[in-house]
Design a protein around this motif. Structure first.
Motif, mmCIF file in Angstrom:
data_model
loop_
_atom_site.group_PDB
_atom_site.id
_atom_site.type_symbol
_atom_site.label_atom_id
_atom_site.label_comp_id
_atom_site.label_asym_id
_atom_site.label_seq_id
_atom_site.Cartn_x
_atom_site.Cartn_y
_atom_site.Cartn_z
ATOM 1 N N ASP A 361 18.361 -5.541 46.286
ATOM 2 C CA ASP A 361 17.332 -6.545 46.560
ATOM 3 C C ASP A 361 16.922 -7.226 45.248
ATOM 4 O O ASP A 361 16.191 -6.648 44.433
ATOM 5 C CB ASP A 361 16.124 -5.877 47.215
ATOM 6 C CG ASP A 361 15.026 -6.872 47.580
ATOM 7 O OD1 ASP A 361 15.226 -8.085 47.353
ATOM 8 O OD2 ASP A 361 13.973 -6.415 48.068
ATOM 9 N N ARG A 362 17.372 -8.462 45.053
ATOM 10 C CA ARG A 362 17.118 -9.144 43.789
ATOM 11 C C ARG A 362 15.641 -9.472 43.590
ATOM 12 O O ARG A 362 15.217 -9.721 42.459
ATOM 13 C CB ARG A 362 17.984 -10.412 43.690
ATOM 14 C CG ARG A 362 19.472 -10.096 43.706
ATOM 15 C CD ARG A 362 20.330 -11.288 43.369
ATOM 16 N NE ARG A 362 21.759 -10.967 43.529
ATOM 17 C CZ ARG A 362 22.750 -11.745 43.156
ATOM 18 N NH1 ARG A 362 22.499 -12.927 42.594
ATOM 19 N NH2 ARG A 362 24.009 -11.377 43.347
ATOM 20 N N ALA A 363 14.870 -9.468 44.645
ATOM 21 C CA ALA A 363 13.439 -9.714 44.507
ATOM 22 C C ALA A 363 12.752 -8.602 43.723
ATOM 23 O O ALA A 363 11.673 -8.809 43.145
ATOM 24 C CB ALA A 363 12.797 -9.858 45.886
ATOM 25 N N ARG A 364 13.377 -7.430 43.674
ATOM 26 C CA ARG A 364 12.798 -6.299 42.926
ATOM 27 C C ARG A 364 13.201 -6.305 41.460
ATOM 28 O O ARG A 364 12.612 -5.585 40.655
ATOM 29 C CB ARG A 364 13.238 -4.978 43.570
ATOM 30 C CG ARG A 364 12.664 -4.700 44.953
ATOM 31 C CD ARG A 364 13.134 -3.337 45.442
ATOM 32 N NE ARG A 364 12.809 -2.287 44.471
ATOM 33 C CZ ARG A 364 13.426 -1.091 44.414
ATOM 34 N NH1 ARG A 364 14.421 -0.819 45.250
ATOM 35 N NH2 ARG A 364 13.077 -0.196 43.507
ATOM 36 N N TRP A 365 14.201 -7.083 41.103
ATOM 37 C CA TRP A 365 14.715 -7.017 39.741
ATOM 38 C C TRP A 365 13.686 -7.409 38.674
ATOM 39 O O TRP A 365 13.597 -6.724 37.637
ATOM 40 C CB TRP A 365 15.963 -7.886 39.610
ATOM 41 C CG TRP A 365 17.156 -7.372 40.365
ATOM 42 C CD1 TRP A 365 17.203 -6.295 41.207
ATOM 43 C CD2 TRP A 365 18.483 -7.919 40.355
ATOM 44 N NE1 TRP A 365 18.459 -6.133 41.730
ATOM 45 C CE2 TRP A 365 19.278 -7.117 41.223
ATOM 46 C CE3 TRP A 365 19.072 -8.990 39.718
ATOM 47 C CZ2 TRP A 365 20.632 -7.380 41.441
ATOM 48 C CZ3 TRP A 365 20.427 -9.260 39.929
ATOM 49 C CH2 TRP A 365 21.198 -8.459 40.779
ATOM 50 N N PRO A 366 12.898 -8.473 38.845
ATOM 51 C CA PRO A 366 11.953 -8.844 37.780
ATOM 52 C C PRO A 366 11.003 -7.717 37.394
ATOM 53 O O PRO A 366 10.762 -7.484 36.202
ATOM 54 C CB PRO A 366 11.197 -10.035 38.375
ATOM 55 C CG PRO A 366 12.159 -10.634 39.359
ATOM 56 C CD PRO A 366 12.874 -9.469 39.945
ATOM 57 N N ALA A 367 10.470 -6.994 38.372
ATOM 58 C CA ALA A 367 9.535 -5.908 38.062
ATOM 59 C C ALA A 367 10.220 -4.796 37.279
ATOM 60 O O ALA A 367 9.617 -4.205 36.365
ATOM 61 C CB ALA A 367 8.930 -5.360 39.357
ATOM 62 N N LEU A 368 11.465 -4.485 37.616
ATOM 63 C CA LEU A 368 12.181 -3.439 36.892
ATOM 64 C C LEU A 368 12.466 -3.864 35.454
ATOM 65 O O LEU A 368 12.357 -3.049 34.526
ATOM 66 C CB LEU A 368 13.473 -3.100 37.627
ATOM 67 C CG LEU A 368 13.286 -2.351 38.957
ATOM 68 C CD1 LEU A 368 14.560 -2.367 39.779
ATOM 69 C CD2 LEU A 368 12.840 -0.913 38.696
ATOM 70 N N PHE A 369 12.852 -5.130 35.252
ATOM 71 C CA PHE A 369 13.064 -5.614 33.885
ATOM 72 C C PHE A 369 11.765 -5.603 33.087
ATOM 73 O O PHE A 369 11.754 -5.247 31.899
ATOM 74 C CB PHE A 369 13.677 -7.015 33.905
ATOM 75 C CG PHE A 369 15.175 -7.023 33.965
ATOM 76 C CD1 PHE A 369 15.925 -6.978 32.800
ATOM 77 C CD2 PHE A 369 15.833 -7.040 35.185
ATOM 78 C CE1 PHE A 369 17.316 -6.969 32.849
ATOM 79 C CE2 PHE A 369 17.214 -7.035 35.244
ATOM 80 C CZ PHE A 369 17.972 -6.998 34.082
ATOM 81 N N GLU A 370 10.670 -5.977 33.713
ATOM 82 C CA GLU A 370 9.368 -5.925 33.036
ATOM 83 C C GLU A 370 9.045 -4.509 32.604
ATOM 84 O O GLU A 370 8.571 -4.269 31.481
ATOM 85 C CB GLU A 370 8.275 -6.453 33.963
ATOM 86 C CG GLU A 370 8.284 -7.961 34.165
ATOM 87 C CD GLU A 370 7.654 -8.714 33.006
ATOM 88 O OE1 GLU A 370 7.231 -8.065 32.024
ATOM 89 O OE2 GLU A 370 7.612 -9.954 33.071
ATOM 90 N N ALA A 371 9.297 -3.536 33.473
ATOM 91 C CA ALA A 371 8.944 -2.149 33.179
ATOM 92 C C ALA A 371 9.777 -1.568 32.045
ATOM 93 O O ALA A 371 9.270 -0.833 31.195
ATOM 94 C CB ALA A 371 9.114 -1.300 34.443
ATOM 95 N N VAL A 372 11.063 -1.901 32.009
ATOM 96 C CA VAL A 372 11.955 -1.314 31.009
ATOM 97 C C VAL A 372 11.996 -2.136 29.729
ATOM 98 O O VAL A 372 11.940 -1.603 28.617
ATOM 99 C CB VAL A 372 13.379 -1.155 31.588
ATOM 100 C CG1 VAL A 372 14.343 -0.654 30.505
ATOM 101 C CG2 VAL A 372 13.374 -0.197 32.767
#
Length: 477
Positions: A361-372
């Motif tokens: 789900d690409r909609a979740r990718w921004p939050a994961l990049f922000e976190a890492v």
């Protein structure tokens, strides 16, 4: 790494000039100086020589096999078939079909049976496993066939270059008697290809396909004019075929990291992505086999009011371009290695790929990049990826992006949160990328790492990645 395997076998030929093939193999090898050279001594039988060739073939890098008679191709082609399976096509540049069987051969000479043997019908001690299917073979320059060969080709439907599958990986065989006017071969035939036509045909194949290996055979030196012609031809064929794999990786990487504006013009693949700082998104890549125009390059980026940036890739095959850019004031930046590995190799070395989530789900990718990473600046690019892609993440501790196309998976954006480094996160992510890649039918991985990133290179080395090629950028404001 480029490796030349010299096999001075002549026993597969019954030509009166066959003993000269020993010297011919040595001369062909000497025409490729910038390579690791391996000489295979012939055994008492063809089977013994084949076994020695099998043991001498390197596990990675690009291999050029020089003969010797055409029979030296037995093990190199068999090795390529084991590695690439159904994706392999064998392109046979040869005046002769080499498709007699032991039952049909008028002479009994093995070099006239080698291509049939590779299809599983040959001397029992030389038949490889697995064997090629007829639809994996393309003939080029063939003009002298025995009746049984012509009948076999007609019955099996073996065709020419136009029959090659679009996504095929190629092994290219060149018997020098495919050339018109050459006399330093055992069985010269009129009406062949010129050296220029052969070069053009192979350049076209290398631009569209990965070349898995190259064989050059049947040189029996006798004419100084042939020697002079080959001194130019052989290195050029090696250069073209050796550059094909890096180019095919770079072509996939262009698709895996798509610029907003992309066009081919005047020898360049020109990329522009507004509001994006990454060099890959705003740089020009020289097209395979082209002579790129510097004025056209500079006009393209001048019109967009951004620095003119060139990805000189692969470095090894664009030395003249690199020198020209340097002379024009372009500064060098970001020396980078491209490394590759088989998925099985990575999985065996990594041991564990557990705990990694596959995020489709690409909609979740921004939050994961922000976190890492603390930012999600590349989402504009990632949202345009048309190929199959997945984000591999371990909670908020690390991530990596895998993008697959035509048997290869590129690994991008490898990152580990500063508080979780040296805990095996990156290794687990790469193992998960290898597992996912296998499930997509892609058995090979590639990634880029800056040359001075020693910790990352150590990680990749430990997982079995090896150097494919290098590139860097040249930039002028």
């Amino acid at each position: 790494m480029l490796t030349v395997v010299e096999v001075p076998q002549w026993q597969g030929s019954l030509s009166p000039t066959a003993p000269r093939l020993v010297e011919g193999a040595a001369r062909l090898a000497a025409m490729i100086p910038e390579a690791r050279h391996v000489r295979v001594d012939t055994g008492g039988t063809l089977a013994e020589t084949a076994d020695r060739v099998r043991q001498a073939l390197p596990q990675d890098g690009f291999v050029v096999t020089v003969g010797g008679d055409c029979g030296v191709e037995l093990e190199p082609v068999a090795a390529a078939l084991r590695r690439y399976g159904d994706r392999l096509n064998l392109v046979w540049f040869d005046a002769h079909g080499d498709m007699n069987s032991p039952a049909t051969s008028p002479s009994g000479a093995f070099h006239g049976m080698i291509l049939r043997t590779l299809q599983g019908d040959g001397p029992s001690d030389l038949v490889p496993s697995p064997a090629l299917r007829p639809d994996q073979i393309a003939l080029a320059g063939t003009r002298s066939l025995d009746p049984a060969e012509a009948d076999y080709i007609r019955r099996t439907g073996i065709g020419g270059l136009s029959t090659i599958d679009e996504g095929a990986v190629l092994y290219i065989h060149v018997d020098l008697d495919v050339l018109d006017g050459i006399t330093s071969v055992g069985y010269p035939e009129p009406g062949g290809l010129s050296a220029a036509a052969l070069t053009e045909a192979i350049a076209d194949l290398a631009a569209r396909h990965e070349i898995a290996g190259l064989g050059i055979t049947e040189y029996a030196p006798s004419d100084p004019q042939d020697e002079e012609m080959l001194r130019h031809l052989v290195p050029e064929l090696v250069r073209l075929c050796g550059a094909s794999r890096p180019w095919q990786i770079e072509r996939r990487a262009v698709n895996a990291w798509p610029a907003r504006h992309l066009e081919e013009r005047d020898g360049w693949l020109l990329r522009h992505t507004p509001d994006m700082n990454r060099k890959r998104s705003n740089s020009a890549l020289p097209l395979f086999g082209a002579t790129p125009s510097i004025p056209a390059l500079e006009a393209f980026y001048s019109e967009r009011a951004i620095p003119v940036t060139v990805q000189v890739s692969p470095t090894e095959h664009h030395r003249e371009l690199d020198l020209l850019l340097s002379e024009r004031g372009y500064t060098l930046a970001a020396r980078t290695l491209v490394m590759t590995a088989g998925t099985e190799t990575v999985l065996a070395a990594a041991e564990d790929d557990g705990g990694i989530e596959r995020v489709d789900d690409r909609a979740r990718w921004p939050a994961l990049f922000e976190a890492v990473c603390g930012h999600a600046d590349d989402m504009d690019v990632m949202n345009r990826i048309a190929s199959k892609a997945v984000l591999l993440a371990k909670d908020a501790t690390g991530l990596g992006l895998a993008v697959t196309e035509d048997g290869w998976t590129g690994v991008f954006c490898m990152a580990t949160h500063p508080g979780h480094r040296r805990k095996g996160v990156a290794k687990a992510i790469l193992a998960a990328a290898a597992r996912w890649s296998e499930e997509q039918g892609a058995s090979r991985l590639y990634l880029q790492v800056e040359e001075d990133n020693i910790p990352a290179r150590a990680l990749y080395d430990g997982l079995g990645f090896t150097r494919s090629h290098a590139y860097h950028y040249r930039r002028r404001a």
